[in-house]
Scaffold this motif. Sequence first.
Motif, mmCIF file in Angstrom:
data_model
loop_
_atom_site.group_PDB
_atom_site.id
_atom_site.type_symbol
_atom_site.label_atom_id
_atom_site.label_comp_id
_atom_site.label_asym_id
_atom_site.label_seq_id
_atom_site.Cartn_x
_atom_site.Cartn_y
_atom_site.Cartn_z
ATOM 1 N N ASP A 1 23.825 -1.432 101.105
ATOM 2 C CA ASP A 1 23.917 -1.869 99.707
ATOM 3 C C ASP A 1 23.968 -0.699 98.733
ATOM 4 O O ASP A 1 24.670 -0.756 97.727
ATOM 5 N N VAL A 2 23.232 0.377 99.031
ATOM 6 C CA VAL A 2 23.167 1.517 98.113
ATOM 7 C C VAL A 2 24.350 2.458 98.293
ATOM 8 O O VAL A 2 24.899 2.973 97.316
ATOM 9 N N THR A 3 24.782 2.680 99.541
ATOM 10 C CA THR A 3 25.819 3.683 99.786
ATOM 11 C C THR A 3 27.167 3.104 100.195
ATOM 12 O O THR A 3 28.169 3.806 100.160
ATOM 13 N N GLY A 4 27.149 1.859 100.650
ATOM 14 C CA GLY A 4 28.377 1.259 101.166
ATOM 15 C C GLY A 4 28.621 1.580 102.626
ATOM 16 O O GLY A 4 29.580 1.091 103.222
ATOM 17 N N ALA A 5 27.780 2.415 103.230
ATOM 18 C CA ALA A 5 27.952 2.807 104.633
ATOM 19 C C ALA A 5 27.309 1.763 105.534
ATOM 20 O O ALA A 5 26.168 1.370 105.338
ATOM 21 N N GLU A 6 28.053 1.302 106.519
ATOM 22 C CA GLU A 6 27.521 0.384 107.522
ATOM 23 C C GLU A 6 26.829 1.205 108.602
ATOM 24 O O GLU A 6 27.469 2.028 109.262
ATOM 25 N N VAL A 7 25.523 1.034 108.759
ATOM 26 C CA VAL A 7 24.786 1.765 109.782
ATOM 27 C C VAL A 7 24.123 0.759 110.710
ATOM 28 O O VAL A 7 23.789 -0.356 110.314
ATOM 29 N N SER A 8 23.912 1.178 111.942
ATOM 30 C CA SER A 8 23.282 0.280 112.914
ATOM 31 C C SER A 8 21.766 0.440 112.846
ATOM 32 O O SER A 8 21.241 1.476 112.419
ATOM 33 N N THR A 9 21.080 -0.587 113.321
ATOM 34 C CA THR A 9 19.631 -0.498 113.380
ATOM 35 C C THR A 9 19.200 0.570 114.388
ATOM 36 O O THR A 9 18.172 1.222 114.204
ATOM 37 N N GLY A 10 19.997 0.774 115.425
ATOM 38 C CA GLY A 10 19.706 1.828 116.393
ATOM 39 C C GLY A 10 19.743 3.207 115.758
ATOM 40 O O GLY A 10 18.903 4.061 116.044
ATOM 41 N N TRP A 11 20.725 3.428 114.872
ATOM 42 C CA TRP A 11 20.819 4.716 114.179
ATOM 43 C C TRP A 11 19.604 4.919 113.281
ATOM 44 O O TRP A 11 19.006 5.994 113.276
ATOM 45 N N VAL A 12 19.221 3.869 112.542
ATOM 46 C CA VAL A 12 18.049 3.967 111.669
ATOM 47 C C VAL A 12 16.817 4.278 112.524
ATOM 48 O O VAL A 12 16.028 5.175 112.203
ATOM 49 N N ALA A 13 16.637 3.560 113.620
ATOM 50 C CA ALA A 13 15.479 3.777 114.489
ATOM 51 C C ALA A 13 15.472 5.184 115.073
ATOM 52 O O ALA A 13 14.413 5.784 115.253
ATOM 53 N N SER A 14 16.654 5.730 115.339
ATOM 54 C CA SER A 14 16.720 7.081 115.926
ATOM 55 C C SER A 14 16.241 8.146 114.939
ATOM 56 O O SER A 14 15.876 9.249 115.346
ATOM 57 N N LEU A 15 16.213 7.825 113.648
ATOM 58 C CA LEU A 15 15.769 8.781 112.631
ATOM 59 C C LEU A 15 14.247 8.801 112.461
ATOM 60 O O LEU A 15 13.706 9.715 111.847
ATOM 61 N N LEU A 16 13.564 7.804 112.982
ATOM 62 C CA LEU A 16 12.120 7.700 112.769
ATOM 63 C C LEU A 16 11.333 8.909 113.282
ATOM 64 O O LEU A 16 10.460 9.414 112.567
ATOM 65 N N PRO A 17 11.595 9.423 114.487
ATOM 66 C CA PRO A 17 10.841 10.615 114.919
ATOM 67 C C PRO A 17 11.059 11.818 114.009
ATOM 68 O O PRO A 17 10.123 12.558 113.708
ATOM 69 N N GLU A 18 12.292 12.012 113.551
ATOM 70 C CA GLU A 18 12.572 13.125 112.636
ATOM 71 C C GLU A 18 11.839 12.931 111.317
ATOM 72 O O GLU A 18 11.250 13.863 110.771
ATOM 73 N N ALA A 19 11.844 11.711 110.817
ATOM 74 C CA ALA A 19 11.128 11.419 109.563
ATOM 75 C C ALA A 19 9.633 11.658 109.745
ATOM 76 O O ALA A 19 8.969 12.210 108.860
#
Length: 161
Positions: free
Chosen positions: A16-34
């Motif tokens: 909604d904010v960027t227009g980029a379609e991202v998968s839930t897997g991609w979001v989850a993969s960022l959690l350790p880095e965050a």
Amino acid sequence: MFQHIPVELTAILIRDVTGAEVSTGWVASLLPEAADLVEDSLHLIRALLVLGHVLHADETTTRIGATRRWPHVACTDFLTLLHLAPRSRAGADLGGVLPHYRGLLVHDSLSLYAGYTHCTHQLCGAHLIRELTAAEEDFPDQKWHQQIRWALAGLNTRVIA
């Protein structure tokens, strides 16, 4: 606890904010880095909570998928630390604050808090009001629960003034 956004809603928010379609897997993969990025901040928050004069601790139940989980909170007027753990003293210990705290601990008198003997304990006013409300429902012909609520409201007024 609206600040905890599920992975699915995070993906929708990014779209909604960027227009980029991202998968839930991609979001989850960022959690350790965050988690790594905020680790130093969490150490600082824990240290400041441990050093505080008054600390509120509580836990509540929530569901993550089909699993029942317990978010634990340790907070002051300015700092809040949340973590997921079992509803037990060991679970509360995992937050890294309560085992080291020496000030005034405000809580709901759940038995797990009694094990923290190096601090002073106080019953949370909101929990006390809930208990008095339940007593009013259980004993509608008695007045003591109303009198205690009036006395507490008067004390709060005196303290604030």
